[in-house]
Design an enzyme around this catalytic site. Structure first.
Site, short mmCIF file in Angstrom:
data_model
loop_
_atom_site.label_atom_id
_atom_site.label_comp_id
_atom_site.label_asym_id
_atom_site.label_seq_id
_atom_site.Cartn_x
_atom_site.Cartn_y
_atom_site.Cartn_z
N SER A 172 0.86 -1.19 0.00
CA SER A 172 0.00 0.00 0.00
C SER A 172 0.90 1.24 0.00
O SER A 172 1.70 1.41 -0.91
CB SER A 172 -0.95 -0.02 1.20
N THR A 173 0.80 2.08 1.02
CA THR A 173 1.55 3.33 1.04
C THR A 173 3.05 3.08 0.91
O THR A 173 3.63 2.33 1.69
CB THR A 173 1.28 4.09 2.35
N HIS A 198 -2.70 -0.93 -3.43
CA HIS A 198 -3.82 0.00 -3.26
C HIS A 198 -3.56 1.24 -4.12
O HIS A 198 -2.55 1.91 -3.97
CB HIS A 198 -3.96 0.42 -1.79
N MET A 291 -0.07 1.28 5.14
CA MET A 291 -0.81 1.67 6.32
C MET A 291 -1.88 0.63 6.64
O MET A 291 -2.48 0.04 5.74
CB MET A 291 -1.46 3.03 6.09
N ASP A 294 -4.19 -4.58 6.11
CA ASP A 294 -4.64 -5.40 4.99
C ASP A 294 -3.54 -6.38 4.58
O ASP A 294 -2.40 -5.98 4.35
CB ASP A 294 -5.03 -4.51 3.81
#
Length: 353
Positions: A172-173, A198, A291, A294
């Site tokens: 993600s991030t 993401h 973050m 998940d």
């Protein structure tokens, strides 16, 4: 513009040449209880002059502006002033260039397909996260050369066992560049990979095309029915859940609308759980910077089913959320830096051949 700030709030500076966009962002972020907009700038030169005055914790920045672009500004500024930056971008390939030089994350500007409310909610969430993120720039420390492949990467070979391996990777991030760091160190005949990153709609296809240009294997945005095969990496399309499906001895992906899983669509957990449930051959799960949590519990299920699992370490993660939770619950067998995940993976694959 200077606004009194509570010490408990995250100080935000907005950089955008559009008065309409600035007003929208300032109003939206100011309504968030954790945020305080301390000032704005109309271009990068203005930002350079005002940052010392406003001392922001996080900056939101447009990518395309008159004069010096946001990308060039970040390239020059972040190596000596590592302030977390969230990009505010239209559907533009240049956003990946900005992430490559140190921006933490990005939000797609609202258009006919997205509401201003959804845009501001996403932006506020990412700004809050960015306040604790680790800023990674493209400039290496003095005297240290980045560890990049020095030529063609040796192939893994024709061992039949490597035809029966499936690899899942979730991020993600900070993951767009972290995943690239892994992928560019892997050979053209890598076992099939399914990747969940993401990302807003429209960007996953551009991201897949970027990886395809920079990596040895074929990389493309996944479509339902795509068969997993050696030398192919599939990127889960934005706003669809991507799951691995077994058809006899073959594996394909299913990409379809559905409820969010662990707060996301696509979800790393949805993909990892599907692998744990359906893959009967050898499998590997990799969880990277991001973050939240998940992917952590899905990775644990993969490990319970015999998968080899790798987690990115804290020191190299932009946000040690997803890999941190995975490590804490026992889902990760081995941790590695972003730059070393590929070596760990390749060493494991060679034990199977």
């Amino acid at each position: 513009m200077t606004i009194p700030v509570s010490q408990s709030k995250i100080r935000v500076m907005v950089v955008d040449d559009s008065m309409v966009a600035r007003s929208l962002i300032i109003k939206g972020l100011s309504a968030h209880p954790r945020l305080e907009v301390v000032g704005y700038a109309i271009n990068t030169l203005d930002a350079r002059n005002k940052i010392p005055q406003y001392k922001p914790d996080v900056i939101t920045m447009d990518v395309e502006m008159p004069g010096q672009s946001g990308i060039d500004f970040l390239k020059e500024y972040l190596p000596t002033h590592p302030i977390p930056v969230i990009l505010v971008s239209s559907l533009n390939l240049k956003v990946f260039d900005a992430l490559a030089v140190g921006a933490v994350d990005f939000v797609r500007k609202p258009d006919q397909g997205t509401s201003e409310t959804a845009f501001l909610a996403a932006l506020a969430q990412k700004v809050v996260m960015a306040a604790t993120a680790r800023v990674r720039t493209s400039a290496p420390a003095a005297g240290i050369k980045p560890a990049v492949p020095a030529g063609p990467i040796p192939r893994l070979g024709t061992a039949p066992a490597l035809d029966r391996v499936v690899i899942g990777l979730g991020a993600s991030t900070g993951g767009t560049e972290a995943t690239l760091e892994v992928m560019k160190r892997l050979p053209a005949d890598i076992p099939p990979m399914v990747i969940v990153q993401h990302m807003p709609p429209g960007f996953t296809k551009m991201y897949a095309e970027r990886l395809n240009r920079l990596c040895a294997m074929e990389v493309r945005e996944a479509q339902s029915g795509d068969e997993l095969k050696r030398g192919l990496a599939l990127i889960a399309p934005a706003d669809l859940q991507c799951r691995v499906v077994r058809i006899g001895t073959r594996y394909t992906v299913n990409c379809a609308p559905g409820e969010k899983v662990s707060g996301h669509r696509p979800s790393v957990d949805a993909m990892f759980y599907s692998m744990a449930e359906t893959v009967t051959c050898k499998m590997v799960g990799i969880i990277m910077t991001g973050m939240g949590q998940d992917g952590a519990h899905g990775l644990l299920e993969m490990r319970k089913k015999g998968a080899y699992t790798i987690g990115q370490d804290k020191e190299s993660s932009v946000v040690y959320g997803m890999p941190g939770v995975a490590q804490n619950i026992g889902a990760v067998m081995i941790q590695a830096s972003c730059e070393n995940v590929a070596n760990v993976l390749l060493r494991h694959l060679k034990t199977l051949s």
